[in-house]
Design a protein around this motif. Structure first.
Motif, mmCIF file in Angstrom:
data_model
loop_
_atom_site.group_PDB
_atom_site.id
_atom_site.type_symbol
_atom_site.label_atom_id
_atom_site.label_comp_id
_atom_site.label_asym_id
_atom_site.label_seq_id
_atom_site.Cartn_x
_atom_site.Cartn_y
_atom_site.Cartn_z
ATOM 1 N N PHE A 242 28.289 26.443 43.242
ATOM 2 C CA PHE A 242 28.715 26.778 41.889
ATOM 3 C C PHE A 242 30.069 27.477 41.777
ATOM 4 O O PHE A 242 30.972 26.975 41.126
ATOM 5 N N ASP A 243 30.207 28.653 42.358
ATOM 6 C CA ASP A 243 31.450 29.395 42.140
ATOM 7 C C ASP A 243 31.843 30.123 43.411
ATOM 8 O O ASP A 243 31.139 31.046 43.844
ATOM 9 N N GLU A 244 32.951 29.720 43.973
ATOM 10 C CA GLU A 244 33.435 30.293 45.232
ATOM 11 C C GLU A 244 33.743 31.779 45.060
ATOM 12 O O GLU A 244 34.424 32.158 44.101
ATOM 13 N N GLY A 245 33.238 32.571 45.949
ATOM 14 C CA GLY A 245 33.580 33.990 45.925
ATOM 15 C C GLY A 245 32.608 34.856 45.147
ATOM 16 O O GLY A 245 32.625 36.073 45.264
ATOM 17 N N SER A 246 31.780 34.242 44.319
ATOM 18 C CA SER A 246 30.761 34.989 43.577
ATOM 19 C C SER A 246 29.494 35.115 44.420
ATOM 20 O O SER A 246 29.318 34.410 45.399
ATOM 21 N N THR A 247 28.624 36.005 43.986
ATOM 22 C CA THR A 247 27.317 36.133 44.624
ATOM 23 C C THR A 247 26.287 35.486 43.713
ATOM 24 O O THR A 247 26.131 35.892 42.559
ATOM 25 N N ILE A 248 25.614 34.483 44.232
ATOM 26 C CA ILE A 248 24.741 33.664 43.395
ATOM 27 C C ILE A 248 23.410 33.445 44.086
ATOM 28 O O ILE A 248 23.371 33.111 45.266
ATOM 29 N N PRO B 113 29.922 36.079 49.158
ATOM 30 C CA PRO B 113 30.809 36.636 50.179
ATOM 31 C C PRO B 113 30.167 37.856 50.833
ATOM 32 O O PRO B 113 29.489 38.632 50.171
ATOM 33 N N GLU B 114 30.349 37.973 52.119
ATOM 34 C CA GLU B 114 29.849 39.148 52.834
ATOM 35 C C GLU B 114 30.844 39.496 53.935
ATOM 36 O O GLU B 114 31.812 38.772 54.163
ATOM 37 N N VAL C 293 33.205 36.486 55.351
ATOM 38 C CA VAL C 293 32.437 35.250 55.502
ATOM 39 C C VAL C 293 31.806 34.862 54.166
ATOM 40 O O VAL C 293 31.648 35.691 53.272
ATOM 41 N N HIS D 145 24.740 19.979 44.052
ATOM 42 C CA HIS D 145 25.298 21.235 43.550
ATOM 43 C C HIS D 145 26.065 22.022 44.605
ATOM 44 O O HIS D 145 26.530 23.132 44.335
ATOM 45 N N GLU E 258 35.649 32.714 56.507
ATOM 46 C CA GLU E 258 36.487 32.253 55.407
ATOM 47 C C GLU E 258 37.912 31.929 55.840
ATOM 48 O O GLU E 258 38.616 31.194 55.163
ATOM 49 N N PHE F 146 25.950 27.155 35.275
ATOM 50 C CA PHE F 146 25.932 26.310 36.472
ATOM 51 C C PHE F 146 24.961 25.125 36.423
ATOM 52 O O PHE F 146 25.364 23.998 36.562
ATOM 53 N N HIS G 151 32.605 29.676 33.233
ATOM 54 C CA HIS G 151 31.444 29.176 33.973
ATOM 55 C C HIS G 151 30.208 28.986 33.104
ATOM 56 O O HIS G 151 29.144 28.641 33.605
ATOM 57 N N SER H 219 20.925 33.771 39.528
ATOM 58 C CA SER H 219 21.549 35.073 39.269
ATOM 59 C C SER H 219 22.963 35.013 39.827
ATOM 60 O O SER H 219 23.215 34.378 40.850
ATOM 61 N N TRP H 220 23.864 35.634 39.140
ATOM 62 C CA TRP H 220 25.297 35.448 39.440
ATOM 63 C C TRP H 220 26.027 36.774 39.288
ATOM 64 O O TRP H 220 26.017 37.370 38.224
ATOM 65 N N VAL H 221 26.645 37.196 40.368
ATOM 66 C CA VAL H 221 27.519 38.367 40.331
ATOM 67 C C VAL H 221 28.945 37.851 40.456
ATOM 68 O O VAL H 221 29.372 37.477 41.544
ATOM 69 N N PRO H 222 29.672 37.748 39.342
ATOM 70 C CA PRO H 222 31.011 37.156 39.423
ATOM 71 C C PRO H 222 31.995 38.008 40.221
ATOM 72 O O PRO H 222 32.991 37.492 40.726
ATOM 73 N N CYS H 223 31.708 39.288 40.300
ATOM 74 C CA CYS H 223 32.611 40.176 41.021
ATOM 75 C C CYS H 223 32.488 39.885 42.508
ATOM 76 O O CYS H 223 31.396 39.901 43.049
ATOM 77 N N GLY H 224 33.594 39.633 43.137
ATOM 78 C CA GLY H 224 33.557 39.336 44.567
ATOM 79 C C GLY H 224 34.958 39.060 45.062
ATOM 80 O O GLY H 224 35.885 39.800 44.749
ATOM 81 N N ARG H 225 35.108 37.967 45.807
ATOM 82 C CA ARG H 225 36.400 37.641 46.391
ATOM 83 C C ARG H 225 37.479 37.396 45.339
ATOM 84 O O ARG H 225 38.618 37.808 45.486
ATOM 85 N N LYS H 226 37.100 36.689 44.263
ATOM 86 C CA LYS H 226 38.134 36.281 43.314
ATOM 87 C C LYS H 226 38.274 37.227 42.134
ATOM 88 O O LYS H 226 39.262 37.191 41.415
#
Lengths: 408, 408
Positions: free
Chosen positions: B285-291, B313-314, B321, B342, B273, A285, A342, A292-299
């Motif tokens: 940076f990345d939609e839907g990820s936790t960053i 996302p939560e 959201v 960013h 959302e 990024f 990414h 810190s990045w948790v790619p697991c989520g909505r997508k």
């Protein structure tokens, strides 16, 4: 290109006589005439053509049982060449791995003492006294300058030093073993270096797996062997990591509280930000930020315990480094492709090349976690570094290093 | 465009007689003839031209002393219109803020009971019984449909209900106050809504600042006032946040261990959302990820305690959201521009517009932290939403809502 006649001098003071001095040139350091003091090569080894650039030399430092072999398989896979099947027909116990582009030398071959001698003198293989750094330096320097060598073989089966084997300068020369970064002369020959830093918890669990399950050792003997090596390891192996271009740390996961299984791993790639020519750290990024990045989520959905990345600037032995970290395991391909998309500064030639490599070698150890992923990223970095060197030397991909044209 | 004659009906069963029925049209819901049951408007208020689309209606819910005024200043600043100086000449205690594009109505004007009556009946202003939701709904609906209203005024200085003021339908109508999301009929009229959720720790410190330092109250009276409002606040105000398009939470910082100063704030923007037309959440940076992102590092240096962003996302009241969070303070402009660069899905018209807005209004409360930053982001989102509505209605930026052409 220079046409050279190469001779072995019997001593450092030996004055060679040249059959045809007009054909011999003493030009750049790359084209030096070399005097092999110790290599048992025949006097006149041939007449060969030598392009200016020697091989790109890569050092890979790690303790035994730390995944060096898998790493090398991933690296040679990236370069695409198939292993040369005929190389080892003279000595099936040769430790050298040769493909069209890459030669991987195991530095155990520079053991000065065989197993029996080490036992008698109470010296482990980790101790510098058990290794011949002068010969290591001379031979790597010779290869780097485009000259072939006759390298000793340490026979892991017998524990003895076998007769030497002929090694030609490749495009990529990898020195894997305990001490590629120990001797400053050897270190200065390296274009790129990696230190595999396996945490004690993980190393113990890996050694148990390998030595107990595959080699039939007892738990006590594994423990004893680790303990016996510890003081020399701390004194002579570990300090090398400060010199490495990149350090790959393998640690227990932080995603599973009180994990004792050691199956899920947290892997950190510590990359020097400066001082390594033709190398730029990978980041996610935003370069220079801490993320810190948790790619697991909505997508992307991942199963427990998920995947967590981290990236940021840190200090490491007074060097500025970028750390890329992956904790967790990939469930399936989408996760890998998603992550790859990414990463920045990845030296791929097309979108998805990391994933393609990982898929190709999915049966290799660590393919679902950061070890395999980062090994692949480093392999691509080394290819990129090689290509930049080749480009700056004005030679194309296929003509990196001169080939030997024997007079015999 | 429809030319309408508008009359006030004296009762819901009143049958109006039209002086020139051929000129009166009963078309779409937007062009309904309205019967104002309670608004003390003169019978025949005029003949006016009314484009189909009414104003975009925005609700801003929050307790008093929670930064609504600053928010409104930032919003009107984004729309660019200067406040109309002549609006309040009839009643200088009018709570209404009017610019070329935006009218901000304070919902306190719909208090049913004045201060004395509330005291007598033991009802706080937070209690629904103290507010006239029927009138609120009727008048907002009228404005939304393009009709002017005569809105009561609650005089904050005297605590009395003053004579009403004439409000014309603007392009953007903002309802700010305690209950914009309380009554489902009013809620359904909103195109976008914001709930300012100030944590108790921060609210207490803000109230002390305002009521003690600026209004000369004692610490005990501030405490007592907060305590007295708490049960009604919990029962009638706070539950509204589940309905808001975005919630802005203001919390103590997590960057300073055991912080009691409450100067540095952690601000969270909780964005729905789905279900909010013409609105897409902002992310990094990345939609839907936790960053999590600390921009301070190699490329940007920040003073203690730095800045930390979070995005991910939560779930919030069973809604999906996206949360954008900023902890810390900006030291200087570069930090803001760097961060802005960013953010994704920011509804700016050019690179750096958020920063430009923040600079323009740098003397506003919260300009160096997430409150000002996120208020500006939301203001730009509302502008974008307005423009999308105007576009889909086929009207340009400058002709959003019909203007009144008085027959007098």
């Amino acid at each position: 290109m220079t046409i050279s006649m190469v001779f072995r001098a019997n001593s450092i003071n030996h004055t060679p006589s040249f059959p045809n001095p007009t054909k011999t040139h003493f030009l750049s350091p790359q084209n030096l005439l070399h005097f092999y003091k110790k290599t048992p090569l025949k006097n006149h080894i041939g007449e060969f053509s030598c392009s200016s650039p020697g091989p790109v030399v890569v050092g890979l430092a790690a303790d035994s049982g730390c995944g060096k072999t898998t790493f090398m398989k991933r690296l040679t896979s990236v370069f695409g060449g198939a292993p040369k099947a005929d190389h080892n027909h003279q000595n099936p116990d040769s430790n050298t791995l040769i493909t069209d582009t890459t030669t991987v030398i195991c530095l155990d071959d520079y053991h000065l003492l065989d197993r029996k001698e080490r036992k008698e003198k109470g010296v482990t293989a980790l101790h510098p006294r058990a290794n011949n750094f002068d010969l290591m330096f001379e031979q790597i320097e010779a290869l780097k300058h485009g000259f072939p060598i006759e390298k000793p073989i340490y026979n892991h089966a017998t524990g003895l030093l076998d007769p030497p084997e002929l090694i030609h300068p490749p495009k990529i020369l990898v020195l894997e073993g305990l001490h590629p970064l120990y001797d400053s002369r050897v270190r200065d020959l390296l274009d790129f270096s990696i230190y595999l830093d396996i945490s004690n918890e993980v190393k113990f669990s890996w050694k148990i797996q390998r030595d107990m399950a595959e080699r039939g050792h007892s738990l006590e003997s594994v423990r004893a062997s680790i303990k016996a090596r510890k003081s020399d390891f701390d004194a002579y192996i570990e300090p090398q990591k400060q010199y490495a271009s990149v350090v790959m740390e393998v640690l227990p996961t932080q995603l599973i509280p009180d994990d004792t299984e050691r199956k899920v791993l947290r892997v950190r790639l510590i990359m020097k930000e400066s001082g390594v020519k033709n190398f730029q750290p990978i980041y996610i990024f935003d370069e220079g930020s801490t993320i810190s990045w948790v790619p697991c989520g909505r997508k992307l959905t991942c199963s427990y315990p998920g995947i967590k990345f981290f990236c940021g600037p840190e200090a490491y032995f007074e060097n500025e480094v970028t750390v890329l970290e992956m904790d967790g395991e990939f469930d399936k391909l989408e996760e890998l492709v998603y992550v790859e998309g990414h990463l920045c500064n990845v030296s791929t030639k097309f979108y998805g090349e990391v994933t393609q490599q990982m898929l190709k070698n999915c049966d290799f150890e660590g393919s679902n976690n950061g070890t395999g992923f980062f090994q692949t990223l480093i392999a691509l970095k080394i290819r990129d570094l090689y290509e930049q060197v080749a480009m700056s030397n004005g030679v194309g991909d296929g003509v990196g290093v001169g080939s030997l044209a024997s007079t015999k």
